[in-house]
Each structure stands twice: as structure tokens, then as C-alpha cells.
Design an enzyme around this catalytic site. Structure first.
Site, PDB file in Angstrom:
ATOM      1  CG  HIS A 201      -0.245   0.314   2.500  1.00 42.76           C
ATOM      2  ND1 HIS A 201       0.453  -0.642   3.190  1.00 42.76           N
ATOM      3  CD2 HIS A 201      -0.106   1.457   3.211  1.00 42.76           C
ATOM      4  CE1 HIS A 201       0.973  -0.109   4.274  1.00 42.76           C
ATOM      5  NE2 HIS A 201       0.667   1.169   4.317  1.00 42.76           N
TER       6      HIS A 201
HETATM    7  C1  UD1 Z   1      -1.895   5.429   6.096  1.00 40.88           C
HETATM    8  C2  UD1 Z   1      -0.561   5.858   6.697  1.00 40.88           C
HETATM    9  C3  UD1 Z   1       0.436   4.728   6.550  1.00 40.88           C
HETATM   10  C4  UD1 Z   1      -0.085   3.440   7.125  1.00 40.88           C
HETATM   11  C5  UD1 Z   1      -1.427   3.124   6.481  1.00 40.88           C
HETATM   12  C6  UD1 Z   1      -2.031   1.875   7.045  1.00 40.88           C
HETATM   13  C7  UD1 Z   1      -0.046   8.248   6.565  1.00 40.88           C
HETATM   14  C8  UD1 Z   1       0.822   9.247   5.899  1.00 40.88           C
HETATM   15  N1  UD1 Z   1      -0.013   7.029   6.016  1.00 40.88           N
HETATM   16  O1  UD1 Z   1      -1.677   5.239   4.706  1.00 40.88           O
HETATM   17  O2  UD1 Z   1       1.618   5.068   7.251  1.00 40.88           O
HETATM   18  O3  UD1 Z   1       0.825   2.396   6.875  1.00 40.88           O
HETATM   19  O4  UD1 Z   1      -2.319   4.226   6.708  1.00 40.88           O
HETATM   20  O5  UD1 Z   1      -3.142   1.482   6.301  1.00 40.88           O
HETATM   21  O6  UD1 Z   1      -0.715   8.567   7.513  1.00 40.88           O
HETATM   22  N2  UD1 Z   1      -9.155   5.060   1.958  1.00 40.88           N
HETATM   23  C9  UD1 Z   1     -10.382   4.465   1.883  1.00 40.88           C
HETATM   24  N3  UD1 Z   1     -10.962   4.090   3.062  1.00 40.88           N
HETATM   25  C10 UD1 Z   1     -10.374   4.269   4.265  1.00 40.88           C
HETATM   26  C11 UD1 Z   1      -9.097   4.891   4.311  1.00 40.88           C
HETATM   27  C12 UD1 Z   1      -8.508   5.276   3.145  1.00 40.88           C
HETATM   28  O7  UD1 Z   1     -10.949   4.274   0.827  1.00 40.88           O
HETATM   29  O8  UD1 Z   1     -10.958   3.879   5.290  1.00 40.88           O
HETATM   30  C13 UD1 Z   1      -8.492   5.445   0.684  1.00 40.88           C
HETATM   31  C14 UD1 Z   1      -8.719   6.906   0.381  1.00 40.88           C
HETATM   32  O9  UD1 Z   1      -8.967   7.054  -0.948  1.00 40.88           O
HETATM   33  C15 UD1 Z   1      -7.375   7.522   0.710  1.00 40.88           C
HETATM   34  C16 UD1 Z   1      -6.387   6.380   0.482  1.00 40.88           C
HETATM   35  O10 UD1 Z   1      -7.113   5.195   0.785  1.00 40.88           O
HETATM   36  O11 UD1 Z   1      -7.095   8.642  -0.068  1.00 40.88           O
HETATM   37  C17 UD1 Z   1      -5.189   6.471   1.360  1.00 40.88           C
HETATM   38  O12 UD1 Z   1      -5.566   6.661   2.733  1.00 40.88           O
HETATM   39  P1  UD1 Z   1      -4.643   7.568   3.686  1.00 40.88           P
HETATM   40  O13 UD1 Z   1      -5.194   7.617   5.050  1.00 40.88           O
HETATM   41  O14 UD1 Z   1      -4.337   8.855   3.021  1.00 40.88           O
HETATM   42  O15 UD1 Z   1      -3.253   6.811   3.710  1.00 40.88           O
HETATM   43  P2  UD1 Z   1      -2.904   5.250   3.692  1.00 40.88           P
HETATM   44  O16 UD1 Z   1      -2.345   4.925   2.360  1.00 40.88           O
HETATM   45  O17 UD1 Z   1      -4.017   4.416   4.228  1.00 40.88           O
END
Ligand code: UD1
Length: 374
Positions: A201
Site C-alpha cells: 500500500h
Molecule cells: C496510512 C498511513 C500509513 C499506514 C497506512 C495503514 C499516513 C501518511 N499514512 O496510509 O503510514 O501504513 O495508513 O493502512 O498517515 N481510503 C479508503 N478508506 C479508508 C481509508 C482510506 O478508501 O478507510 C483510501 C482513500 O482514498 C485515501 C487512500 O485510501 O485517499 C489512502 O488513505 P490515507 O489515510 O491517506 O493513507 P494510507 O495509504 O491508508
């Protein structure tokens, strides 16, 4: 004493659960749980709260997704009034996600004491958003709870007062130790007995579509040898949608929705090999003695390499293929030796990764009470 926990993303829940449990065992400690809403899907959040037996958050800031600045600023704006109103003596933040640094910054400016659980880890790669979060959170914290001695060294090297640093061990392993028996009882049905487990991821792997395509082709090749099970994080799913349909995945390369904690742990504990870019999974495989190949150029958890089962393969698919073949052929050999009772132990669980890290944190917090008022 009033302790306020801030959690936002999936790995935070796994780390906060044992700390809340350990603090609840101390009389006179009141706890408040704030969920920033960084992760909001049922599969990324609700299912974790339920399986980890965490209380419903007292407050959900519902910041959701966005750019780093939007997400970090969103948490800051929404958290400040909560801290002002609830007046905690100590705020605990976890790991290295955007919610962590945002909460630490709000509290430091309000002169509220901050404790950072999983302090001191460093990849020395500032292109990783998490590395920026780690550096800043540690500078802002009053109590720094570290998982391993290398983390203490990093903090001392950055000029942090030794009196603030507490080597307590790994809270993620506390959760694993508590829930492994349950995971062993309920291995998810319909999966093969011999398989490679994959999670990817990190932006460095999934945001570059041509690299992601090559990675997928490598996994598809590997699936000719052994089943490959890949629960797909939402960030990765969005990118994959353009490359491959989840439903079109071939039967030996299975793309799944994200899994809750217990079934994922069950799959991890019986995997022949794990391929990942996650930090926590490098630690969990080390504890479980499962070979792990990390698709990154560096790691903030070097102890998983020096003492554990982890190997960095970088952005090099030849290395990934060679290391996977090597591990799988060694695994089959050691399987035969295991049958003959001659299994060789090649990994050591790091000191204090013993299921009791959170209890040590709770004791230190209670001892520190004098600094935080009440
Ligand atoms: C975040 C953390 C990362 C951690 C990971 C665990 C930061 C910078 N990154 O990354 O260190 O390893 O979480 O999973 O804080 N999304 C959904 N549903 C959700 C959450 C996210 O669809 O419940 C999608 C959204 O489109 C979002 C993307 O996933 O833009 C990324 O989510 P985000 O919280 O920005 O970062 P992660 O890649 O999950």
C-alpha cells in the site's frame, strides 16, 4: 489522571488497544478515545475496533481522506477544541501516520504533555511521509516509548533527553500475543494450505502504475508455483482498478478486500512467505518466524533484519523473484527437516517483544502522574 488517546489509521488501533487495556487496570486513570477518522471504511476501522475489543470512540473527528496538508490540518483544526474542552493530563499518540503528527503538534502548542508510542524508528528516507511524521512527533513528545534499542540510539543521536526515553518493547506484539490463539482457532475457510501472503500500500509501490503492473506480473508468475493471497488496501485498489479487475484475478492469485485483524493474523501465521511493504507486518512476521520479503529500499525496523526473518528486496523484481524462490525451496527443505525433528531456528524474537509492553507503558505513565497534574 486523564489520558486522551488519539488514533486515526488501521495500525494505530492495533497499538492503542493494549495500552488502553493496561491503563484500565490502574485505578484513578480516566481515559478518552478520539478517532480522527483518517481511516473510515468498515474494513479499515469498524471491524478493527470490534475484533480488538476497543471501546467506541468518545469523539470522531471525521477528517477522512485528502492531501497530506488537508488531512493533517483537518485533524489539527478538529482536535484543538476537543483538547481544550476535555483538558487531558496526557495525550497518547501512536506510530507514524498523519493523525499522529497532527495531534502531537496541537498538544505541544497547548502545553499538554504528549506520549509517543513507537518512538524513535527511522528509515532515514525523507521521501516517506511517515519519516517526517516520526521526526516531528518525537521532537514534540514528553514521553517517548520505544520498541527496540536502535530507536533509543536514534533519539539520543537527535539530541532528545535520555530521561524522556523509555524502552518498553513492542505494543503491536502485545495484541498479536493476545489474539493469536483466537486466530489459530478460526483459520478463514476456502483458502489453500500452502500460500504466499501479500500486502502492498506504500505510495512508492502503488502510486507508480508501471511499477505496480510489473509487481503484479511478478506475483502472477509466482502464483504458477504457489497460491498467492493478496488482501488489497483501498489506496492500492484504486490504482489496480485501472490495471486489473479484482473479479478477473486468476484463481491462484487471489485479490481480496481488506481483512479484519484476526483472519489476517491467521493467514499470516500459516503463510509459507509474506511479501509486504508494511512496517507492522515486518515485525509480526519476525515474531511469528515467518519469512518476509519487504518491497522497499529501506526500513525503519532494522531489528527485523538483524534478528528477525525480514529481507529487503528493494525496487528490484529480479531480487524479489530470486529471494522468493530461495525462501520457498528452503521452506520445503526445512519442512522435511521439521518432520524429522531437526528444524533449525533462524530468527530470534527481539527483547521485550513479549506481550507486556503496554503494561510497562501504563506503569511509566502512572509514575509520571506528578508532571501531568491530578
Ligand atoms: C496510512 C498511513 C500509513 C499506514 C497506512 C495503514 C499516513 C501518511 N499514512 O496510509 O503510514 O501504513 O495508513 O493502512 O498517515 N481510503 C479508503 N478508506 C479508508 C481509508 C482510506 O478508501 O478507510 C483510501 C482513500 O482514498 C485515501 C487512500 O485510501 O485517499 C489512502 O488513505 P490515507 O489515510 O491517506 O493513507 P494510507 O495509504 O491508508
Amino acid at each position: 489522571m486523564h489520558v486522551l488517546h488519539v488514533v486515526g489509521a488501521r495500525p494505530n488501533f492495533v497499538k492503542a488497544a493494549p495500552v488502553m487495556r493496561a491503563l484500565a487496570a490502574h485505578s484513578g486513570v480516566r481515559q478518552t478515545l478520539v478517532h480522527t477518522g483518517q481511516h473510515y471504511d468498515e474494513a479499515m476501522s469498524g471491524a478493527f475496533f470490534q475484533q480488538l475489543e476497543m471501546p467506541t470512540p468518545d469523539c470522531n473527528l471525521e477528517v477522512g481522506s485528502g492531501t497530506h496538508a488537508q488531512q493533517t490540518a483537518g485533524v489539527m483544526l478538529a482536535l484543538e477544541p476537543v483538547v481544550l474542552e476535555r483538558k487531558p493530563d496526557l495525550v497518547l499518540v501512536y506510530g507514524d501516520v498523519n493523525s499522529t503528527v497532527a495531534a502531537a503538534l496541537v498538544c505541544a502548542k497547548l502545553c499538554v504533555r504528549v506520549g509517543h508510542v513507537e518512538a524513535g524508528l527511522r528509515s532515514r528516507d525523507r521521501t516517506m511521509p511517515e519519516e517526517i511524521n516520526r521526526l516531528l512527533t518525537d521532537q514534540l513528545s514528553d514521553l517517548l516509548f520505544t520498541p527496540s534499542a536502535d530507536a533509543d540510539e536514534n533519539l539520543l543521536h537527535e539530541g532528545i533527553d535520555a530521561a524522556k526515553i523509555h524502552l518498553v518493547g513492542n505494543v503491536m506484539i502485545d495484541t498479536l500475543v493476545r489474539l493469536l490463539p483466537r486466530a489459530e482457532e478460526c483459520f478463514p475457510s476456502g483458502h489453500p494450505s500452502l500460500y504466499v501472503l501479500v500486502t502492498l500500500h506504500r505510495p512508492s509501490n502503488v502510486d507508480d502504475l508501471s511499477w505496480l503492473r510489473e509487481l503484479l506480473l511478478t506475483l502472477a508468475d509466482l502464483s504458477a508455483q504457489l497460491h498467492v493471497i493478496f488482501p488489497v488496501h483501498p489506496r492500492t485498489r484504486q490504482r489496480l482498478d485501472g490495471l486489473i479487475s479484482m473479479s478477473n484475478s486468476n484463481s491462484r492469485l487471489r485479490l481480496l478486500e481488506p481483512l479484519p485483524y484476526i483472519p489476517f493474523l491467521a493467514l499470516q501465521s500459516r503463510a509459507a512467505l509474506v511479501i509486504t511493504d508494511s512496517g507492522g507486518i515486518q515485525e509480526e512476521t519476525t515474531f511469528l518466524g515467518i519469512p518476509c520479503l519487504t518491497v522497499r529500499e529501506n526500513t525503519e525496523r532494522p531489528i527485523t533484519i538483524t534478528q528477525g526473518t525480514n529481507q529487503l528486496v528493494g525496487r528490484d523484481l529480479q531480487r524479489l523473484r530470486a529471494a522468493a524462490s530461495e525462501v520457498l525451496s528452503r521452506d520445503l527443505r526445512s519442512g522435511k527437516e521439521k518432520e524429522k525433528g531437526k528444524e533449525k531456528v533462524t530468527s530470534h524474537v527481539p527483547p521485550l517483544w513479549d506481550g507486556h509492553a503496554a503494561e510497562r507503558i501504563a506503569q511509566i505513565i502512572v509514575r509520571d502522574r506528578g508532571h501531568g497534574g491530578s
